[in-house]
Design an enzyme around this catalytic site. Structure first.
Site, PDB file in Angstrom:
ATOM      1  CE1 TYR A  90      -4.080  -1.141  -0.445  1.00 33.80           C
ATOM      2  CE2 TYR A  90      -3.257  -3.253   0.922  1.00 33.80           C
ATOM      3  CZ  TYR A  90      -4.804  -2.492   0.336  1.00 33.80           C
ATOM      4  OH  TYR A  90      -5.995  -2.594  -0.401  1.00 33.80           O
ATOM      5  NE  ARG A  95      -2.381  -0.443  -5.073  1.00 30.47           N
ATOM      6  CZ  ARG A  95      -3.737  -0.763  -4.284  1.00 30.47           C
ATOM      7  NH1 ARG A  95      -4.153  -1.448  -3.193  1.00 30.47           N
ATOM      8  NH2 ARG A  95      -4.788  -0.575  -5.213  1.00 30.47           N
ATOM      9  CD  GLN A 144     -16.463  -0.231  -8.434  1.00 30.41           C
ATOM     10  OE1 GLN A 144     -17.225  -1.282  -8.517  1.00 30.41           O
ATOM     11  NE2 GLN A 144     -16.979   0.714  -9.510  1.00 30.41           N
ATOM     12  CG  HIS A 193     -15.200  -0.427  -3.018  1.00 28.96           C
ATOM     13  ND1 HIS A 193     -14.759  -0.200  -4.467  1.00 28.96           N
ATOM     14  CD2 HIS A 193     -15.254  -0.832  -2.634  1.00 28.96           C
ATOM     15  CE1 HIS A 193     -15.209  -1.870  -4.625  1.00 28.96           C
ATOM     16  NE2 HIS A 193     -16.196  -1.570  -3.760  1.00 28.96           N
ATOM     17  CB  SER A 204     -14.754  -5.265 -14.815  1.00 28.53           C
ATOM     18  OG  SER A 204     -14.696  -5.045 -13.096  1.00 28.53           O
ATOM     19  CD  GLU A 237     -11.380  -5.255 -22.105  1.00 29.81           C
ATOM     20  OE1 GLU A 237     -11.705  -6.061 -20.915  1.00 29.81           O
ATOM     21  OE2 GLU A 237     -10.233  -4.835 -23.080  1.00 29.81           O
TER      22      GLU A 237
HETATM   23  C1  BJW Z   1     -11.042   1.071 -19.311  1.00 28.18           C
HETATM   24  C2  BJW Z   1      -9.847   1.986 -19.507  1.00 28.18           C
HETATM   25  C3  BJW Z   1      -9.772   3.132 -20.014  1.00 28.18           C
HETATM   26  C4  BJW Z   1     -10.054  -0.288 -18.632  1.00 28.18           C
HETATM   27  N1  BJW Z   1     -11.160   3.813 -20.586  1.00 28.18           N
HETATM   28  N2  BJW Z   1     -12.144   1.415 -20.135  1.00 28.18           N
HETATM   29  C5  BJW Z   1     -19.374 -14.359  -4.139  1.00 28.18           C
HETATM   30  C6  BJW Z   1     -18.855 -14.996  -3.444  1.00 28.18           C
HETATM   31  C7  BJW Z   1     -17.895 -14.505  -2.087  1.00 28.18           C
HETATM   32  C8  BJW Z   1     -17.973 -13.279  -2.522  1.00 28.18           C
HETATM   33  C9  BJW Z   1     -18.827 -12.730  -2.700  1.00 28.18           C
HETATM   34  C10 BJW Z   1     -19.621 -12.989  -3.763  1.00 28.18           C
HETATM   35  N3  BJW Z   1     -20.798 -12.410  -4.620  1.00 28.18           N
HETATM   36  C11 BJW Z   1     -20.252 -11.088  -3.850  1.00 28.18           C
HETATM   37  C12 BJW Z   1     -19.320 -11.234  -2.927  1.00 28.18           C
HETATM   38  C13 BJW Z   1     -18.915 -10.417  -2.536  1.00 28.18           C
HETATM   39  C14 BJW Z   1     -17.304  -9.856  -2.905  1.00 28.18           C
HETATM   40  C15 BJW Z   1     -17.507  -9.582  -4.533  1.00 28.18           C
HETATM   41  O1  BJW Z   1     -18.457  -9.215  -5.008  1.00 28.18           O
HETATM   42  N4  BJW Z   1     -16.964 -10.164  -5.358  1.00 28.18           N
HETATM   43  C16 BJW Z   1     -17.278 -11.019  -6.601  1.00 28.18           C
HETATM   44  C17 BJW Z   1     -15.475 -10.650  -7.150  1.00 28.18           C
HETATM   45  C18 BJW Z   1     -17.236 -12.180  -6.916  1.00 28.18           C
HETATM   46  N5  BJW Z   1     -17.788  -8.067  -2.184  1.00 28.18           N
HETATM   47  C19 BJW Z   1     -17.346  -7.911  -1.591  1.00 28.18           C
HETATM   48  O2  BJW Z   1     -16.954  -8.395  -0.957  1.00 28.18           O
HETATM   49  C20 BJW Z   1     -17.813  -6.430  -0.400  1.00 28.18           C
HETATM   50  N6  BJW Z   1     -18.367  -6.654   0.446  1.00 28.18           N
HETATM   51  C21 BJW Z   1     -19.426  -6.950   1.234  1.00 28.18           C
HETATM   52  O3  BJW Z   1     -20.059  -7.621  -0.101  1.00 28.18           O
HETATM   53  O4  BJW Z   1     -20.183  -6.453   1.701  1.00 28.18           O
HETATM   54  C22 BJW Z   1     -20.692  -7.686   2.148  1.00 28.18           C
HETATM   55  C23 BJW Z   1     -19.885  -9.027   2.546  1.00 28.18           C
HETATM   56  C24 BJW Z   1     -19.746  -9.291   4.376  1.00 28.18           C
HETATM   57  C25 BJW Z   1     -19.573 -10.101   4.558  1.00 28.18           C
HETATM   58  C26 BJW Z   1     -19.223 -11.252   3.714  1.00 28.18           C
HETATM   59  C27 BJW Z   1     -20.123 -10.997   1.887  1.00 28.18           C
HETATM   60  C28 BJW Z   1     -20.433 -10.298   1.639  1.00 28.18           C
HETATM   61  C29 BJW Z   1     -16.573  -5.615  -0.760  1.00 28.18           C
HETATM   62  C30 BJW Z   1     -16.021  -5.350  -1.955  1.00 28.18           C
HETATM   63  C31 BJW Z   1     -13.825  -4.858  -2.138  1.00 28.18           C
HETATM   64  C32 BJW Z   1     -13.558  -4.896  -3.257  1.00 28.18           C
HETATM   65  N7  BJW Z   1     -11.848  -3.768  -2.496  1.00 28.18           N
HETATM   66  C33 BJW Z   1     -11.399  -3.930  -4.029  1.00 28.18           C
HETATM   67  C34 BJW Z   1      -9.781  -3.721  -3.641  1.00 28.18           C
HETATM   68  C35 BJW Z   1      -9.660  -2.273  -2.587  1.00 28.18           C
HETATM   69  C36 BJW Z   1      -8.548  -1.920  -1.804  1.00 28.18           C
HETATM   70  C37 BJW Z   1      -7.291  -1.885  -3.071  1.00 28.18           C
HETATM   71  O5  BJW Z   1      -7.480  -1.415  -3.759  1.00 28.18           O
HETATM   72  O6  BJW Z   1      -6.014  -2.518  -2.406  1.00 28.18           O
HETATM   73  O7  BJW Z   1     -11.860  -2.885  -4.912  1.00 28.18           O
HETATM   74  S1  BJW Z   1     -10.790  -5.341  -5.138  1.00 28.18           S
HETATM   75  C38 BJW Z   1     -11.141  -4.111  -6.380  1.00 28.18           C
HETATM   76  O8  BJW Z   1     -12.181  -4.133  -7.363  1.00 28.18           O
HETATM   77  C39 BJW Z   1     -11.565  -3.239  -6.267  1.00 28.18           C
HETATM   78  C40 BJW Z   1     -12.005  -1.838  -6.891  1.00 28.18           C
HETATM   79  O9  BJW Z   1     -12.587  -0.600  -6.164  1.00 28.18           O
HETATM   80  C41 BJW Z   1     -13.020  -3.115  -7.129  1.00 28.18           C
HETATM   81  C42 BJW Z   1     -13.509  -3.194  -8.248  1.00 28.18           C
HETATM   82  O10 BJW Z   1     -12.744  -3.009 -10.150  1.00 28.18           O
HETATM   83  P1  BJW Z   1     -12.607  -1.769 -11.013  1.00 28.18           P
HETATM   84  O11 BJW Z   1     -12.529  -0.553 -11.032  1.00 28.18           O
HETATM   85  O12 BJW Z   1     -14.267  -2.929 -11.664  1.00 28.18           O
HETATM   86  O13 BJW Z   1     -11.981  -2.805 -12.238  1.00 28.18           O
HETATM   87  P2  BJW Z   1     -11.123  -3.773 -13.236  1.00 28.18           P
HETATM   88  O14 BJW Z   1      -9.793  -3.821 -13.611  1.00 28.18           O
HETATM   89  O15 BJW Z   1     -12.169  -4.662 -12.806  1.00 28.18           O
HETATM   90  O16 BJW Z   1     -11.863  -3.172 -14.594  1.00 28.18           O
HETATM   91  C43 BJW Z   1     -11.918  -1.971 -14.833  1.00 28.18           C
HETATM   92  C44 BJW Z   1     -12.305  -1.928 -16.381  1.00 28.18           C
HETATM   93  O17 BJW Z   1     -11.950  -0.419 -16.594  1.00 28.18           O
HETATM   94  C45 BJW Z   1     -12.160  -2.549 -17.114  1.00 28.18           C
HETATM   95  O18 BJW Z   1     -13.973  -3.453 -17.377  1.00 28.18           O
HETATM   96  C46 BJW Z   1     -11.280  -2.483 -18.579  1.00 28.18           C
HETATM   97  O19 BJW Z   1     -12.063  -1.979 -19.717  1.00 28.18           O
HETATM   98  C47 BJW Z   1     -11.923  -0.678 -18.499  1.00 28.18           C
HETATM   99  N8  BJW Z   1     -10.639   0.271 -18.673  1.00 28.18           N
HETATM  100  N9  BJW Z   1      -8.748   1.387 -19.392  1.00 28.18           N
HETATM  101  C48 BJW Z   1     -12.590   2.592 -20.243  1.00 28.18           C
HETATM  102  N10 BJW Z   1      -9.084   4.150 -19.865  1.00 28.18           N
END
Ligand code: BJW
Length: 242
Positions: A66, A69, A100, A118, A187, A213
């Site tokens: 961290y 970063r 996010q 987040h 995504s 995409e």
């Molecule tokens: C461009 C571009 C350009 C590139 N122009 N576009 C099933 C099993 C287990 C858990 C779960 C489940 N279903 C749901 C869950 C819960 C889980 C979850 O969603 N998991 C799934 C992955 C399966 N969620 C959680 O746990 C959340 N909390 C929660 O649900 O609480 C209730 C709960 C409590 C107890 C138990 C269960 C539930 C919390 C989620 C926390 C996410 N944390 C992170 C890390 C943050 C800290 C750090 O950075 O160190 O957050 S993970 C990471 O993903 C980060 C992001 O904010 C998040 C989303 O990612 P994002 O922003 O979408 O990025 P990418 O890389 O995925 O996408 C980028 C996009 O940009 C792409 O589409 C590219 O094409 C595009 N792009 N350049 C335009 N120039």
């Protein structure tokens, strides 16, 4: 009508606009996304690096990760996509951004109504007491809380952790009550954030997706603008202002 013209016409008749942004909007600032082919999670396991369990197993490594970063974010800046959104905000009765991202770039570019779903990497909190702290014992890695001796951790939301409730409720309300909902550079696989697009759509908003995409949320889109947000958003702003 093409999707770009559709997006402009949605904006022209909108009073309330809300957005969900993800890592893609900061990609052109040089911040790594998570799930692209050169993304963070392609090199390291999110369950080891972004969970409470992971932090407790390797606190030193994760704290240093961290720190690295933070340094990267301090050395970069918002890009034209962030600035276009901040300029757009002044033209509507209501404009908000649920992000996010943890980099603070929306606020830095002048956006006012930003909901950090987040957390923010620049803030720290006590691992045990869950309270924000600016002053702590830096003689160890990770540092420790002066009061209780627990580890200090970044104020970000890891997998399995709840989103900050007041911020989530505001983002939910804004998705439910807007005329246009932008989904930019995410995504759409991480919940509950990704669910905001569905809430907006079901509440009658026009959903505009901007992404380089296809995404998991494409079936929600009334307009899909494919390309880089740092290029599309300034063009959208320019066309809207004509
Ligand atoms: C461009 C571009 C350009 C590139 N122009 N576009 C099933 C099993 C287990 C858990 C779960 C489940 N279903 C749901 C869950 C819960 C889980 C979850 O969603 N998991 C799934 C992955 C399966 N969620 C959680 O746990 C959340 N909390 C929660 O649900 O609480 C209730 C709960 C409590 C107890 C138990 C269960 C539930 C919390 C989620 C926390 C996410 N944390 C992170 C890390 C943050 C800290 C750090 O950075 O160190 O957050 S993970 C990471 O993903 C980060 C992001 O904010 C998040 C989303 O990612 P994002 O922003 O979408 O990025 P990418 O890389 O995925 O996408 C980028 C996009 O940009 C792409 O589409 C590219 O094409 C595009 N792009 N350049 C335009 N120039």
């Amino acid at each position: 009508m093409d999707d770009f013209s559709k997006a402009i016409s949605f904006l022209k008749s909108a009073k309330r606009v809300s957005c969900l942004t993800g890592a893609g909007i900061s990609a052109e600032s040089g911040i790594q996304t998570f799930r692209d082919k050169d993304g963070v999670w392609n090199k390291i396991d999110p369950m080891k690096w972004a969970t409470v369990q992971g932090f407790l197993e390797q606190p030193r490594e994760i704290w240093l990760w961290y720190e690295q970063r933070r340094e990267q974010i301090r050395n970069t800046a918002p890009n034209p996509g962030h600035f276009a959104l901040s300029k757009l905000q002044t033209h509507f009765e209501h404009f908000s951004i649920a992000t996010q991202n943890i980099d603070g770039f929306h606020q830095l570019s002048g956006s006012k109504n930003v909901q950090e779903l987040h957390g923010n990497i620049m803030r720290n909190k006590c691992f045990d007491e869950n309270i924000l702290l600016e002053d702590f014992d830096c003689n160890t890695i990770p540092p420790k809380c002066h009061k209780c001796g627990a580890y200090i951790r970044p104020d970000v939301v890891w997998f399995g952790e709840m989103l900050p409730q007041d911020i989530w409720e505001q983002a939910y309300e804004d998705a439910r009550n807007c005329d246009v909902y932008f989904v930019i550079g995410t995504s759409g696989v991480v919940y509950p954030a990704a669910g905001l697009a569905t809430i907006a759509k079901r509440s009658g908003a026009k959903v505009v997706i901007i992404n380089k995409e296809a995404t998991e949320l494409d079936m929600r889109a009334d307009a899909h603008l494919i390309g880089l947000s740092g290029e599309i958003l300034p063009k959208l702003l320019e066309a809207f202002l004509i």
